[in-house]
Design a protein around this motif. Structure first.
Motif, PDB file in Angstrom:
ATOM      1  N   GLY A 155      -3.155  -7.391  -4.763  1.00 52.10           N
ATOM      2  CA  GLY A 155      -4.245  -8.311  -4.490  1.00 52.10           C
ATOM      3  C   GLY A 155      -4.509  -8.587  -3.028  1.00 52.10           C
ATOM      4  O   GLY A 155      -5.048  -9.618  -2.675  1.00 52.10           O
ATOM      5  N   ILE A 156      -4.166  -7.697  -2.135  1.00 51.39           N
ATOM      6  CA  ILE A 156      -4.517  -7.907  -0.724  1.00 51.39           C
ATOM      7  C   ILE A 156      -5.871  -7.307  -0.470  1.00 51.39           C
ATOM      8  O   ILE A 156      -6.275  -6.379  -1.138  1.00 51.39           O
ATOM      9  CB  ILE A 156      -3.539  -7.217   0.239  1.00 51.39           C
ATOM     10  CG1 ILE A 156      -2.898  -6.009  -0.441  1.00 51.39           C
ATOM     11  CG2 ILE A 156      -2.548  -8.157   0.784  1.00 51.39           C
ATOM     12  CD1 ILE A 156      -2.463  -4.987   0.509  1.00 51.39           C
ATOM     13  N   MET A 157      -6.545  -7.841   0.548  1.00 52.07           N
ATOM     14  CA  MET A 157      -7.827  -7.288   0.953  1.00 52.07           C
ATOM     15  C   MET A 157      -7.588  -6.397   2.157  1.00 52.07           C
ATOM     16  O   MET A 157      -7.068  -6.850   3.162  1.00 52.07           O
ATOM     17  CB  MET A 157      -8.762  -8.428   1.349  1.00 52.07           C
ATOM     18  CG  MET A 157      -9.050  -9.341   0.215  1.00 52.07           C
ATOM     19  SD  MET A 157     -10.010  -8.452  -0.994  1.00 52.07           S
ATOM     20  CE  MET A 157     -10.411  -9.739  -2.086  1.00 52.07           C
ATOM     21  N   LEU A 158      -7.947  -5.146   2.040  1.00 56.43           N
ATOM     22  CA  LEU A 158      -7.715  -4.212   3.146  1.00 56.43           C
ATOM     23  C   LEU A 158      -9.018  -3.921   3.866  1.00 56.43           C
ATOM     24  O   LEU A 158     -10.086  -4.063   3.312  1.00 56.43           O
ATOM     25  CB  LEU A 158      -7.176  -2.891   2.606  1.00 56.43           C
ATOM     26  CG  LEU A 158      -5.831  -2.927   1.932  1.00 56.43           C
ATOM     27  CD1 LEU A 158      -5.567  -1.589   1.297  1.00 56.43           C
ATOM     28  CD2 LEU A 158      -4.758  -3.217   2.947  1.00 56.43           C
ATOM     29  N   LEU A 159      -8.883  -3.457   5.098  1.00 53.63           N
ATOM     30  CA  LEU A 159     -10.053  -2.951   5.808  1.00 53.63           C
ATOM     31  C   LEU A 159      -9.868  -1.457   6.004  1.00 53.63           C
ATOM     32  O   LEU A 159      -8.753  -0.955   6.024  1.00 53.63           O
ATOM     33  CB  LEU A 159     -10.167  -3.647   7.170  1.00 53.63           C
ATOM     34  CG  LEU A 159     -10.457  -5.121   7.056  1.00 53.63           C
ATOM     35  CD1 LEU A 159     -10.270  -5.776   8.401  1.00 53.63           C
ATOM     36  CD2 LEU A 159     -11.876  -5.335   6.571  1.00 53.63           C
ATOM     37  N   LEU A 219     -15.677  -5.790  -1.716  1.00 54.74           N
ATOM     38  CA  LEU A 219     -16.449  -7.010  -1.664  1.00 54.74           C
ATOM     39  C   LEU A 219     -17.518  -6.760  -0.596  1.00 54.74           C
ATOM     40  O   LEU A 219     -17.207  -6.766   0.587  1.00 54.74           O
ATOM     41  CB  LEU A 219     -15.566  -8.196  -1.260  1.00 54.74           C
ATOM     42  CG  LEU A 219     -14.863  -8.940  -2.391  1.00 54.74           C
ATOM     43  CD1 LEU A 219     -13.935  -8.047  -3.153  1.00 54.74           C
ATOM     44  CD2 LEU A 219     -14.109 -10.113  -1.844  1.00 54.74           C
ATOM     45  N   ALA A 225      -7.812 -11.434  -6.724  1.00 57.57           N
ATOM     46  CA  ALA A 225      -8.164 -11.549  -5.319  1.00 57.57           C
ATOM     47  C   ALA A 225      -9.582 -12.066  -5.150  1.00 57.57           C
ATOM     48  O   ALA A 225      -9.899 -12.708  -4.159  1.00 57.57           O
ATOM     49  CB  ALA A 225      -8.016 -10.188  -4.654  1.00 57.57           C
ATOM     50  N   ALA A 226     -10.471 -11.799  -6.108  1.00 58.92           N
ATOM     51  CA  ALA A 226     -11.881 -12.142  -5.914  1.00 58.92           C
ATOM     52  C   ALA A 226     -12.245 -13.508  -6.475  1.00 58.92           C
ATOM     53  O   ALA A 226     -13.076 -14.202  -5.921  1.00 58.92           O
ATOM     54  CB  ALA A 226     -12.764 -11.079  -6.554  1.00 58.92           C
ATOM     55  N   GLN A 243     -14.316  -5.928   2.651  1.00 62.38           N
ATOM     56  CA  GLN A 243     -12.893  -5.846   2.353  1.00 62.38           C
ATOM     57  C   GLN A 243     -12.685  -5.053   1.080  1.00 62.38           C
ATOM     58  O   GLN A 243     -13.461  -5.138   0.133  1.00 62.38           O
ATOM     59  CB  GLN A 243     -12.318  -7.249   2.160  1.00 62.38           C
ATOM     60  CG  GLN A 243     -12.242  -8.011   3.447  1.00 62.38           C
ATOM     61  CD  GLN A 243     -11.813  -9.428   3.181  1.00 62.38           C
ATOM     62  OE1 GLN A 243     -12.202 -10.025   2.205  1.00 62.38           O
ATOM     63  NE2 GLN A 243     -10.984  -9.946   4.057  1.00 62.38           N
ATOM     64  N   ILE A 244     -11.584  -4.305   1.083  1.00 67.28           N
ATOM     65  CA  ILE A 244     -11.284  -3.440  -0.052  1.00 67.28           C
ATOM     66  C   ILE A 244     -10.319  -4.176  -0.969  1.00 67.28           C
ATOM     67  O   ILE A 244      -9.229  -4.552  -0.561  1.00 67.28           O
ATOM     68  CB  ILE A 244     -10.635  -2.137   0.440  1.00 67.28           C
ATOM     69  CG1 ILE A 244     -11.589  -1.407   1.366  1.00 67.28           C
ATOM     70  CG2 ILE A 244     -10.263  -1.255  -0.728  1.00 67.28           C
ATOM     71  CD1 ILE A 244     -10.989  -0.196   2.011  1.00 67.28           C
ATOM     72  N   ALA A 245     -10.712  -4.404  -2.229  1.00 64.55           N
ATOM     73  CA  ALA A 245      -9.833  -5.112  -3.155  1.00 64.55           C
ATOM     74  C   ALA A 245      -8.853  -4.155  -3.809  1.00 64.55           C
ATOM     75  O   ALA A 245      -7.733  -4.527  -4.121  1.00 64.55           O
ATOM     76  CB  ALA A 245     -10.643  -5.818  -4.226  1.00 64.55           C
ATOM     77  N   LEU A 246      -9.261  -2.926  -4.050  1.00 66.82           N
ATOM     78  CA  LEU A 246      -8.346  -1.958  -4.621  1.00 66.82           C
ATOM     79  C   LEU A 246      -8.750  -0.571  -4.179  1.00 66.82           C
ATOM     80  O   LEU A 246      -9.918  -0.246  -4.122  1.00 66.82           O
ATOM     81  CB  LEU A 246      -8.369  -2.033  -6.154  1.00 66.82           C
ATOM     82  CG  LEU A 246      -7.303  -1.138  -6.767  1.00 66.82           C
ATOM     83  CD1 LEU A 246      -6.443  -1.908  -7.724  1.00 66.82           C
ATOM     84  CD2 LEU A 246      -7.918   0.033  -7.469  1.00 66.82           C
ATOM     85  N   LEU A 247      -7.735   0.228  -3.884  1.00 66.01           N
ATOM     86  CA  LEU A 247      -7.975   1.593  -3.422  1.00 66.01           C
ATOM     87  C   LEU A 247      -7.009   2.498  -4.148  1.00 66.01           C
ATOM     88  O   LEU A 247      -5.813   2.247  -4.185  1.00 66.01           O
ATOM     89  CB  LEU A 247      -7.719   1.670  -1.916  1.00 66.01           C
ATOM     90  CG  LEU A 247      -7.817   3.028  -1.269  1.00 66.01           C
ATOM     91  CD1 LEU A 247      -9.195   3.570  -1.405  1.00 66.01           C
ATOM     92  CD2 LEU A 247      -7.468   2.889   0.195  1.00 66.01           C
ATOM     93  N   LEU A 265       0.871  -1.174   0.000  1.00 63.96           N
ATOM     94  CA  LEU A 265       0.000   0.000   0.000  1.00 63.96           C
ATOM     95  C   LEU A 265       0.904   1.219   0.000  1.00 63.96           C
ATOM     96  O   LEU A 265       1.767   1.350   0.857  1.00 63.96           O
ATOM     97  CB  LEU A 265      -0.876   0.001   1.264  1.00 63.96           C
ATOM     98  CG  LEU A 265      -1.757   1.226   1.471  1.00 63.96           C
ATOM     99  CD1 LEU A 265      -2.879   1.249   0.464  1.00 63.96           C
ATOM    100  CD2 LEU A 265      -2.352   1.219   2.864  1.00 63.96           C
ATOM    101  N   ILE A 294      -3.076   7.575  -2.978  1.00 64.15           N
ATOM    102  CA  ILE A 294      -3.098   6.277  -2.298  1.00 64.15           C
ATOM    103  C   ILE A 294      -3.187   5.233  -3.395  1.00 64.15           C
ATOM    104  O   ILE A 294      -3.930   5.405  -4.355  1.00 64.15           O
ATOM    105  CB  ILE A 294      -4.329   6.096  -1.385  1.00 64.15           C
ATOM    106  CG1 ILE A 294      -4.390   7.188  -0.340  1.00 64.15           C
ATOM    107  CG2 ILE A 294      -4.276   4.760  -0.700  1.00 64.15           C
ATOM    108  CD1 ILE A 294      -5.520   6.977   0.622  1.00 64.15           C
ATOM    109  N   GLN A 295      -2.418   4.188  -3.255  1.00 66.96           N
ATOM    110  CA  GLN A 295      -2.502   3.113  -4.239  1.00 66.96           C
ATOM    111  C   GLN A 295      -2.281   1.791  -3.547  1.00 66.96           C
ATOM    112  O   GLN A 295      -1.249   1.618  -2.898  1.00 66.96           O
ATOM    113  CB  GLN A 295      -1.421   3.326  -5.302  1.00 66.96           C
ATOM    114  CG  GLN A 295      -1.184   2.161  -6.197  1.00 66.96           C
ATOM    115  CD  GLN A 295      -1.984   2.252  -7.472  1.00 66.96           C
ATOM    116  OE1 GLN A 295      -2.051   3.296  -8.087  1.00 66.96           O
ATOM    117  NE2 GLN A 295      -2.604   1.171  -7.846  1.00 66.96           N
ATOM    118  N   SER A 296      -3.225   0.875  -3.693  1.00 65.50           N
ATOM    119  CA  SER A 296      -3.011  -0.454  -3.124  1.00 65.50           C
ATOM    120  C   SER A 296      -2.734  -1.391  -4.283  1.00 65.50           C
ATOM    121  O   SER A 296      -3.343  -1.278  -5.343  1.00 65.50           O
ATOM    122  CB  SER A 296      -4.228  -0.920  -2.347  1.00 65.50           C
ATOM    123  OG  SER A 296      -5.209  -1.376  -3.227  1.00 65.50           O
ATOM    124  N   SER A 297      -1.808  -2.318  -4.107  1.00 64.25           N
ATOM    125  CA  SER A 297      -1.488  -3.224  -5.209  1.00 64.25           C
ATOM    126  C   SER A 297      -1.142  -4.586  -4.665  1.00 64.25           C
ATOM    127  O   SER A 297      -0.787  -4.719  -3.496  1.00 64.25           O
ATOM    128  CB  SER A 297      -0.320  -2.682  -6.019  1.00 64.25           C
ATOM    129  OG  SER A 297       0.832  -2.634  -5.234  1.00 64.25           O
TER     130      SER A 297
END
Lengths: 392, 242
Positions: free
Chosen positions: A239-243, B187, B109-110, B192-196, A221, A234-237
């Motif tokens: 394939g993780i699942m974030l909360l 999802l 991921a999904a 859960q956030i798959a991409l942000l 992230l 902000i960039q998430s990469s």
């Protein structure tokens, strides 16, 4: 050259260490490696070292005609290149995914956040504007390219001076550096990227992963902030699942880190400015004398090794002595010997079915047994016997 | 575009929506006969088409096959007439590559890739107006149409921040104005956030509100997509005579 794959035991070792909140170089989970910034003789040239990751940044400028839909704004162009000397895996034509990702992230972080005042780069509206080009080259890859590249880009932009221009009516005069001092760019704020690596489906997180940690991470992230606590990207990469609360927590950590790094940058820029004004020596050539950029100095890792000897002796004293190793070989024929007897074959069923087949021909059985002893089964059993006795 | 109020005093946006309202979404599944799964979605004026092939054997080099999972391959292209100026290179430029990478990351991921080892799933998206949210929603419907098992719907929505209010589902005018924009793929069942992904400056204190607005909008999109899927299944079962 393809990247050397990471062995399973190294992967397990790294993950177990992270679970116990230990990193291989002795850092804490939220610690950055040492950042060193050095400047070259030209304005706009710098090398940033984040641990062993090195990025070279160079800024240059040119007068061009502006884009049609933005006639009064200058142009900003970024280019990040992964040099082949950075890692054996980087080859021309093989790096496209990583390159696209890094370049897009740099562009969004620096261009979309409007850190540079592009209106001030306009000389004659609709005809001539300055095009500022930032070239970044990765010289050594030891993890976390994004942070090092963003620091290099912003430092180079702050350090750069463009030639002075004056407009009188229709006449535009471009002064050379000898005629008039070059002018710095007007920078609104300094966005800096902070990377967070996630492990074990988001349970553990580390700041500033080095190359080994990057190989075993689940995802990354990246949060780019400036010292006014404004988030630029902000960039998430990965394939993780974030909360949502993980993201918020990371943004708070990023705020603290960015403040520290910005202070470091400002101090480095001030130092360089002072040296130049006083007429002292500056530039990369200076680094040969004090062994900075041109040497590969390993820093002392911040791990406490003072009581390692005592601990090692304790462990040896408490351990059991190794068991006896049978070392009398039995010679069957010249060139064939047997040490020990080998353990029972654990594939019990297979042996029974083989024995049933062998009962058919008596001669055959003897020969087969002989072959068995010469090659295949016995040798491997010998191996296991020797190894098992050593490990006891 | 100076002087264009993105949020009026009464709380109305440029196209007359309130801060948390979505644009009108229309979707259809099963648009193409040849593909295993396909879907078409319209979000306001943005249109996206997604097509799924797979799971099938790995094309090209066998060495790329993963022994325990399926390989997900995503490609994105945008129509040349989609933006203000005609685009010269619809494929292969950086933005298309980046979009393809992000879609791949989201769907890896999904999708339950462990169920199809050594195979490949292709997702091709063509969008008009190139926003990530419409592409993800179209791709979700296409993957469902193809019958590939997924953990949950992947619903995406964009959000922005103007004058202290978080706006959900930005239109082109609001995006071009240059304020902060956040794209979120969620999802819905687990949150859960798959991409942000976020652009442009936003103060840290406002981040939570914008995230919440985007998450709520994604959940609204999920309700809509769920209805579309159920409708499609009902139509299909009527045709089969059940």
């Amino acid at each position: 050259m393809k990247e050397t794959p990471l062995s399973n035991c190294e992967r397990r070792f790294l993950l177990r260490a992270i679970e116990e909140k230990k990193r291989l170089d002795g850092r804490q989970t939220y610690d950055y490696r040492n950042i060193r910034i050095s400047f070259g003789t030209d304005y706009g040239c710098c090398i940033v070292e984040l641990g062993k990751t090195r990025v070279l940044g160079q800024v240059s400028c040119e007068l061009v005609s502006p884009k049609l839909n933005r006639a009064t704004e200058g142009i900003l162009f970024f280019n990040l290149e992964l040099s082949q000397m950075a890692a054996p895996a980087f080859e021309p034509g093989r790096q496209s995914d990583l390159l696209v990702k890094l370049n897009r992230l740099m562009e969004r972080c620096l261009r979309n956040s409007k850190c540079i005042d592009t209106e001030s780069l306009c000389v004659v509206a609709g005809e001539k504007v300055w095009q500022i080009r930032v070239d970044l080259h990765l010289l050594n890859h030891d993890g976390n390219i994004i942070d090092a590249a963003s620091i290099a880009a912003i430092v180079a932009l702050c350090h750069f001076r463009r030639p002075d221009v004056s407009v009188q009516g229709d006449e535009v005069t471009l002064y050379t550096p000898e005629e008039r001092d070059p002018v710095p760019l007007s920078i609104h704020h300094m966005p800096i990227c902070v990377s967070f690596a996630f492990f074990q489906q988001g349970t553990y997180l580390l700041v500033d992963p080095n190359e080994r940690e990057e190989r075993v991470m689940d995802g990354l992230l990246v949060i780019a902030m400036n010292k006014h606590r404004e988030i630029c990207t902000i960039q998430s990469s990965g394939g993780i699942m974030l909360l949502k609360d993980q993201v918020l927590r990371c943004s708070k950590i990023a705020g603290v880190k960015v403040a520290e790094i910005t202070e470091l940058i400002l101090k480095a820029l001030e130092n360089d400015q002072k040296v130049r004004k006083e007429g002292g020596k500056f530039g990369f050539a200076e680094s040969i004398a004090n062994q900075r950029i041109t040497a590969f100095k390993m820093e002392k890792a911040p791990i406490d090794t003072s009581d390692v000897e005592e601990k090692a002796e304790e462990i040896i004293a408490e351990a059991e002595p190794p068991s006896e190793v049978v070392s009398t070989p039995v010679l069957w024929t010249p060139g064939t010997a047997q040490i020990g007897e080998g353990v029972e074959n654990s594939w019990g069923d297979l042996e029974d079915s083989e024995k049933e087949d062998d009962e058919g021909g008596g001669d055959q059985a003897i020969i087969l047994d002989g072959i068995k002893m010469d090659t295949g089964v016995e040798v491997s059993d010998i191996g296991s016997q020797v190894y098992s006795s050593n490990s006891e | 575009m100076a002087g264009l109020e993105l949020l009026s005093d009464q709380g109305y946006r440029v196209d007359g929506r309130r801060a948390g309202e979505l644009r009108k979404i229309q979707a259809r599944m099963g648009v193409f006969a040849q593909a295993d799964g396909s879907a078409y979605i319209e979000q306001g004026n943005t249109k996206a088409l997604a097509v799924v092939y797979g799971p099938h054997e790995i094309r090209g080099s066998r060495a790329r096959a993963l022994p325990d999972r399926a390989l997900v391959n995503c490609q994105y292209s945008s129509a040349t007439f989609s933006t203000g100026e005609r685009k010269r290179r619809p494929h292969g430029d950086r933005k298309s590559c980046e979009m393809g990478l992000q879609l791949r990351q989201t769907f890896e991921a999904a999708i339950l890739t462990q169920l199809h080892p050594r195979s490949q799933i292709d997702i091709y998206v063509q969008a008009d107006g190139g926003t990530y949210a419409a592409c993800v929603n179209a791709a979700t419907l296409a993957v469902l149409d193809a019958g590939i098992p997924m953990r949950d719907f992947v619903c995406a929505c964009s959000a922005g921040f103007v004058d202290g209010t978080a706006l959900a589902d930005l239109s082109h005018v609001e995006e071009a104005a240059g304020g902060p924009q956040l794209a979120l793929a969620l999802l819905p069942a687990s949150g859960q956030i798959a991409l942000l992904e976020m652009d442009a400056r936003l103060h840290e204190d406002h981040l939570e509100r914008v995230l919440e607005a985007a998450a709520q909008a994604a959940r609204d999109v999920h309700t809509l997509l769920d209805r579309v899927v159920r409708q499609h299944v009902r139509e299909a079962s009527i045709l089969l005579g059940d």
